[in-house]
Scaffold this motif. Sequence first.
Motif, PDB file in Angstrom:
ATOM      1  N   TYR A 261       2.429   0.404  -3.854  1.00  0.00           N
ATOM      2  CA  TYR A 261       1.687   0.207  -5.107  1.00  0.00           C
ATOM      3  C   TYR A 261       1.048   1.506  -5.598  1.00  0.00           C
TER       4      TYR A 261
ATOM      5  N   SER B 267      -1.368   8.380  -8.141  1.00  0.00           N
ATOM      6  CA  SER B 267      -2.347   7.548  -8.842  1.00  0.00           C
ATOM      7  C   SER B 267      -2.296   6.114  -8.361  1.00  0.00           C
ATOM      8  N   PHE B 268      -3.493   5.574  -8.187  1.00  0.00           N
ATOM      9  CA  PHE B 268      -3.607   4.139  -7.934  1.00  0.00           C
ATOM     10  C   PHE B 268      -4.163   3.529  -9.207  1.00  0.00           C
ATOM     11  N   ILE B 269      -3.526   2.483  -9.690  1.00  0.00           N
ATOM     12  CA  ILE B 269      -4.147   1.786 -10.825  1.00  0.00           C
ATOM     13  C   ILE B 269      -4.370   0.344 -10.424  1.00  0.00           C
ATOM     14  N   PRO B 270      -5.240  -0.360 -11.126  1.00  0.00           N
ATOM     15  CA  PRO B 270      -5.518  -1.744 -10.744  1.00  0.00           C
ATOM     16  C   PRO B 270      -4.228  -2.569 -10.672  1.00  0.00           C
ATOM     17  N   LEU B 271      -4.233  -3.548  -9.757  1.00  0.00           N
ATOM     18  CA  LEU B 271      -3.030  -4.316  -9.470  1.00  0.00           C
ATOM     19  C   LEU B 271      -2.364  -4.906 -10.702  1.00  0.00           C
TER      20      LEU B 271
ATOM     21  N   PHE C 160      -0.691  -2.361 -12.638  1.00  0.00           N
ATOM     22  CA  PHE C 160       0.492  -1.894 -11.916  1.00  0.00           C
ATOM     23  C   PHE C 160       1.657  -2.862 -12.122  1.00  0.00           C
TER      24      PHE C 160
ATOM     25  N   HIS D  46      -5.404  -4.474 -21.199  1.00  0.00           N
ATOM     26  CA  HIS D  46      -4.607  -3.853 -20.143  1.00  0.00           C
ATOM     27  C   HIS D  46      -3.604  -2.853 -20.700  1.00  0.00           C
TER      28      HIS D  46
ATOM     29  N   ARG E 180      -9.012   0.984  -2.048  1.00  0.00           N
ATOM     30  CA  ARG E 180      -8.354   0.438  -3.218  1.00  0.00           C
ATOM     31  C   ARG E 180      -8.988  -0.847  -3.697  1.00  0.00           C
TER      32      ARG E 180
ATOM     33  N   ASP F 299     -10.015  -1.630  -7.445  1.00  0.00           N
ATOM     34  CA  ASP F 299      -9.393  -2.739  -8.144  1.00  0.00           C
ATOM     35  C   ASP F 299     -10.432  -3.706  -8.665  1.00  0.00           C
TER      36      ASP F 299
ATOM     37  N   LEU G 215      -7.203   5.465 -10.364  1.00  0.00           N
ATOM     38  CA  LEU G 215      -7.568   6.617  -9.583  1.00  0.00           C
ATOM     39  C   LEU G 215      -6.396   7.570  -9.591  1.00  0.00           C
TER      40      LEU G 215
END
Lengths: 224, 459
Positions: free
Chosen positions: A139, A148-152, A155, A193, B324, B328, B334
């Motif tokens: 993810y 980069s991590f983005i909210p689930l 994503f 979103h 995370r 979230d 991030l």
Amino acid sequence: MIRILAVDDDLHMLQFVAGELRQHGYEVISAENGEQALARLEQQPVDLAIVDVMMPGIDGFELTERIRTDYDIPVILLTARHHIEDKERGFLAGSDDYLVKPFESKELLFRVKAILRRYDHPTNNTLTAGSLTIDLKSYELRSPNGLSFIPLKEFELLALLASKPRHVFTRDAIIESVWGLDFQGDEQTINVHIKRLRTRLEQFAPDVKIVTVRGVGYKLEADS
Amino acid sequence: MSLYVKFIWFTFLTMLISSAISFFAMNTLYHQFLKEDNNDKNLAIAESFAGHLNSLPPNQVESTLDVLGDAGYQLYLTDGSDVSRFGGKFRDETIAQEDVQHVLGGDTFNGIRDFPRQTFVTGFFANELQNSIGVPVTLGGESYALFLRPDIELLFQELHLLFGGLAVGIVLLSFLGMLLVARLLIQPITKLTEATEKMATETFDVPLAIDRRDEIGRLADQFLLMRSRIEQSTVKRKEFVHNVSHDIQSPLHTIQSYLGLLEKPGISDSDKQHYADIIREETARLSLLTTQLLTLASVDKETPEALETVALHEQLHATLSHLRYAFDDKELALSAQLTPAYTLGNAVLLQTVWENLLTNAVKYSEQGGSVDVTLTQSDGHVHVTVRDYGIGMTEDETKHAFERFYRADQARTRGQKGSGLGLSIAKEIIELHGGRIELDSTLGTGTTVTVILPASSSA
């Protein structure tokens, strides 16, 4: 149904974990110590184990090691003070995931879901769009700008659009796929979103754009 | 036994032992070398006497011997049976008849040279006939043996007194001097002891006027330095305990009062939910506080121990993955640019720093916002930045942000309650690693925290 083994000598904690998981549709078998847990594992197959670190007798570390050797299932460790001891840290780093007490049920469910998801994608599974790589297993997003991590939800929305580039997804299809049929929110949610995703892509992978197809839905385009 | 008594004993014993050793040494010297010289000197005198006596007419012999006796010699004249004495008396007139016969037969008697060595008697002072010189004389045609030795008592009487007085003076004055020195040494020690005893009861203001340049002066200086440090840390500790107690008590009070509200009959479901939320928030705060306190304890403990090469890009990636859920929960994105970089440090503590910084970034970000993390390396230093686009801080808040238990204005931070320890812990850990931490914040725009650590190679 997914079956989870919960092991903790603290009965309140055990009831809390088991109760929350059951409420969200998992089958839970519980054990109050390491011996019991190993006995339960012999009786029936289990998909995931949640193990408390501090237990009398066989402690969480030892139990995890035994589970690893004998059964190929992910383990989430529960720990009270995770960054104090080196031994503990080494172990936590090696475990599939860990949770620091006290935690909220939301966090527990989040981690259970994430770990099961990872085990569902045993091989690397990625999508690409322009300079953007979407890693469906971890993810994570990758681009020349880094990681980069983005909210689930964002994503999943992005992954959906990227699964068929230039294909126009209707708003209904998006809602059904990302939020599910029992979605309670309003039209505004999807707008928020999409707007956030656009801002994030602008920063992270400016060549990838979400294009609005008026009256129909959205599609993903990448400059080439 | 007090130091004074020890000093006196020590002085006394030193004198005793040194006297004994000197006496023994001088006695040895006398017997080894001096007594032969002494013998020869007196033999020469005796022979000169004998020569003179031999040439005298018999009627002048006695008066001459008297004069010699008065001049400071002990004379013992014998013909083998009769004895006449002139001058001082021999204390012990034992002498072998054989020796007397030898002298009468014309030999000389070297008693001073042949005087046997005795441990506790100086041969020089032994007033014995055996310790004399014997020469043959012929008086009025008859053979006599003349034994003589200097009359030490007569000759050195005043000298005895002088030396005796000197010895007594040396002993007494030594004792007096020793006492004075002891006093000079012991007094500051007594003062130090008193100050130390007071310190045990947390009294730090006992004046200590010791101005010396010797070891005791250094001890006193070090003591004062140590005392002021202990005083500081005591004040800090009290302040800390005070703050911690307050921070534990106030959420407990809130929890108690809201539990009371929950027990009231007839409250609405929404109120119930609201009270439960508050209680949960407060317990979370308590839990965070105790976690941070445990970390503080380990910062104090783990000083430079457990050093290893930490792959910061891997550690940051793992920390980000683990946090995370928190991101979230607030729908934060991030982005991370992590170039491989390494530092020598304690991995557990460094992870705490990243967790604290990231948790703060999450806490002060707006819903749906974003946080940027970068890791770069240049000029032998590793730079980690954590940037949020949240509420930011005022200049004054920035200044105090690293103080323990300092919290930004709670009205403005919308009730975000931290432990007030996160940043100060981060700073302590980073400084422990020889790095520094900087804070750049603009109200309403966001905050950037930069951590600079010495870089190390990957090996």
